[in-house]
Scaffold this active site. Sequence first.
Site, PDB file in Angstrom:
ATOM      1  N   LYS A 179     -41.491 -18.417  20.430  1.00 40.48           N
ATOM      2  CA  LYS A 179     -41.821 -19.147  21.660  1.00 40.48           C
ATOM      3  C   LYS A 179     -43.265 -18.959  22.078  1.00 40.48           C
ATOM      4  O   LYS A 179     -43.862 -19.842  22.669  1.00 40.48           O
ATOM      5  CB  LYS A 179     -40.914 -18.692  22.815  1.00 40.48           C
ATOM      6  CG  LYS A 179     -39.570 -19.374  22.809  1.00 40.48           C
ATOM      7  CD  LYS A 179     -38.875 -19.189  24.147  1.00 40.48           C
ATOM      8  CE  LYS A 179     -37.535 -19.904  24.155  1.00 40.48           C
ATOM      9  NZ  LYS A 179     -36.706 -19.514  25.291  1.00 40.48           N
ATOM     10  N   LYS A 197     -34.182 -28.778  21.919  1.00 40.43           N
ATOM     11  CA  LYS A 197     -34.596 -29.536  23.104  1.00 40.43           C
ATOM     12  C   LYS A 197     -36.102 -29.705  23.145  1.00 40.43           C
ATOM     13  O   LYS A 197     -36.613 -30.631  23.751  1.00 40.43           O
ATOM     14  CB  LYS A 197     -34.235 -28.750  24.374  1.00 40.43           C
ATOM     15  CG  LYS A 197     -32.804 -28.644  24.702  1.00 40.43           C
ATOM     16  CD  LYS A 197     -32.625 -27.656  25.862  1.00 40.43           C
ATOM     17  CE  LYS A 197     -31.177 -27.256  25.959  1.00 40.43           C
ATOM     18  NZ  LYS A 197     -30.942 -26.081  26.774  1.00 40.43           N
ATOM     19  N   LYS A 209     -34.663 -26.148  13.266  1.00 42.78           N
ATOM     20  CA  LYS A 209     -33.490 -26.215  14.137  1.00 42.78           C
ATOM     21  C   LYS A 209     -33.546 -27.458  15.035  1.00 42.78           C
ATOM     22  O   LYS A 209     -34.619 -27.817  15.507  1.00 42.78           O
ATOM     23  CB  LYS A 209     -33.533 -24.944  15.001  1.00 42.78           C
ATOM     24  CG  LYS A 209     -32.312 -24.595  15.737  1.00 42.78           C
ATOM     25  CD  LYS A 209     -32.497 -23.252  16.430  1.00 42.78           C
ATOM     26  CE  LYS A 209     -33.360 -23.366  17.666  1.00 42.78           C
ATOM     27  NZ  LYS A 209     -33.206 -22.265  18.620  1.00 42.78           N
TER      28      LYS A 209
HETATM   29  P1  AMP Z   1     -30.548 -23.437  24.117  1.00 36.20           P
HETATM   30  O1  AMP Z   1     -30.637 -24.890  23.843  1.00 36.20           O
HETATM   31  O2  AMP Z   1     -31.561 -22.657  23.346  1.00 36.20           O
HETATM   32  O3  AMP Z   1     -30.470 -23.084  25.579  1.00 36.20           O
HETATM   33  O4  AMP Z   1     -29.164 -22.965  23.489  1.00 36.20           O
HETATM   34  C1  AMP Z   1     -27.917 -23.021  24.146  1.00 36.20           C
HETATM   35  C2  AMP Z   1     -26.812 -22.701  23.161  1.00 36.20           C
HETATM   36  O5  AMP Z   1     -26.768 -23.680  22.116  1.00 36.20           O
HETATM   37  C3  AMP Z   1     -26.970 -21.347  22.446  1.00 36.20           C
HETATM   38  O6  AMP Z   1     -25.695 -20.789  22.245  1.00 36.20           O
HETATM   39  C4  AMP Z   1     -27.596 -21.715  21.144  1.00 36.20           C
HETATM   40  O7  AMP Z   1     -27.321 -20.791  20.123  1.00 36.20           O
HETATM   41  C5  AMP Z   1     -26.927 -23.054  20.850  1.00 36.20           C
HETATM   42  N1  AMP Z   1     -27.803 -23.909  20.020  1.00 36.20           N
HETATM   43  C6  AMP Z   1     -29.021 -24.394  20.370  1.00 36.20           C
HETATM   44  N2  AMP Z   1     -29.547 -25.135  19.366  1.00 36.20           N
HETATM   45  C7  AMP Z   1     -28.635 -25.105  18.359  1.00 36.20           C
HETATM   46  C8  AMP Z   1     -28.593 -25.676  17.043  1.00 36.20           C
HETATM   47  N3  AMP Z   1     -29.595 -26.438  16.574  1.00 36.20           N
HETATM   48  N4  AMP Z   1     -27.494 -25.445  16.286  1.00 36.20           N
HETATM   49  C9  AMP Z   1     -26.463 -24.695  16.755  1.00 36.20           C
HETATM   50  N5  AMP Z   1     -26.453 -24.120  17.971  1.00 36.20           N
HETATM   51  C10 AMP Z   1     -27.515 -24.320  18.772  1.00 36.20           C
END
Ligand code: AMP
Length: 343
Positions: free
Chosen positions: A122, A209, A206
């Site tokens: 990050k 967002k 990955k």
């Molecule tokens: P975040 O978008 O980083 O706030 O992630 C929220 C949740 O979604 C967390 O449990 C992450 O591990 C999961 N997550 C985010 N991006 C992915 C992805 N590309 N594949 C699988 N899980 C994801």
Amino acid sequence: MTDAANTYSGPQRILSGMQPTGQLHLGNYLGALVNWVALQERGAECFYCIVDLHAITMPHDPKALPDAVRSAAAAYMAAGVDPSRSAVFAQSAVPAHAELAWIFQCVARLGWLERMTQFKDKTGKDAERASVGIFTYPVLQAADILVYKATHVPVGEDQKQHLELARDIAARFMREFDCEGAFPLPEPVIQGPGARIMSLRDGTKKMSKSDESDASRINLVDDADTIARKIKKAKTDPEPLPETAEGLQNRPEAANLAGIYAALAGTSLETVLTEFGGKGFGVFKPALADLAVAKLAPISAEYRRLTGDPAEIDRILQRGAERARAVAAPVIAEAKKIVGFWG
Ligand code: AMP
Ligand code: TRP
């Protein structure tokens, strides 16, 4: 990683959370939300929060944050989280998270945090200018979990290291203050072909967002045409799909699309390859688009319905926060007593 034994004997509890930043996407859904709902359906006691304290570790718009929290709550519920069974709440509505995070900041070691890859990703080369909050972010995450004595944490694969840290913090706290069994060593629930969904534009990155390209992800609120168009344009290679999973090695985009199909269909990669092995993307992509639309259309319709009534979302968040505060109160009181705070 801690090798301490789990001596906790309290009830099973589930906690997870997401940041209220940007639209939730297919990775959030398949990597996390699907498992949140599955655990709820098994009758576990679940706490699903929207981590707005984490959201301010990066520059943010204060005016937009409350609506972003409501929007994330609506997305949780549209995906199947039932607020009459699972507590849905904003992290900032339960002050005990921040209180326990401070105690844990004095337990976690600087070296542990320096090893966190998400911090490095990050902040990149600009770590000196990053907020201190982004550095201690995983300590707050450990507090989120342990303030409910949660035993299981459903997340995507990218959170594995943060969960190991939470275990290390719990183990060190119990060793240092001689209170074995005070906290569980929380276990990650990372499962299924959706645990790591990759970008549609680059199978080695990955789905996220924060990717500038909206074409890299499928948002939970995309309409049918947008979903179909993004899948049609998704990067692939010229080979047909293989018949076995080994054939997907070194084919990140093909592996990702086959994995998305398996996760959406609730089946295994092998089953998908038995059906589509030997077929080209001209056949596979339209089938995937149909499946994605069929699965996501009801979610996005429900999301739109829920966001049409923000007052109802606020009532749900209030109720969720009350339940969460009631469970967190004795835990933070116990932790304060253990470290010797006055009163
Ligand atoms: P975040 O978008 O980083 O706030 O992630 C929220 C949740 O979604 C967390 O449990 C992450 O591990 C999961 N997550 C985010 N991006 C992915 C992805 N590309 N594949 C699988 N899980 C994801
Ligand atoms: N760090 C998680 C993410 O980026 C979000 C999060 C905060 C979380 N606190 C948590 C996830 C507690 C699980 C449990 O996705």
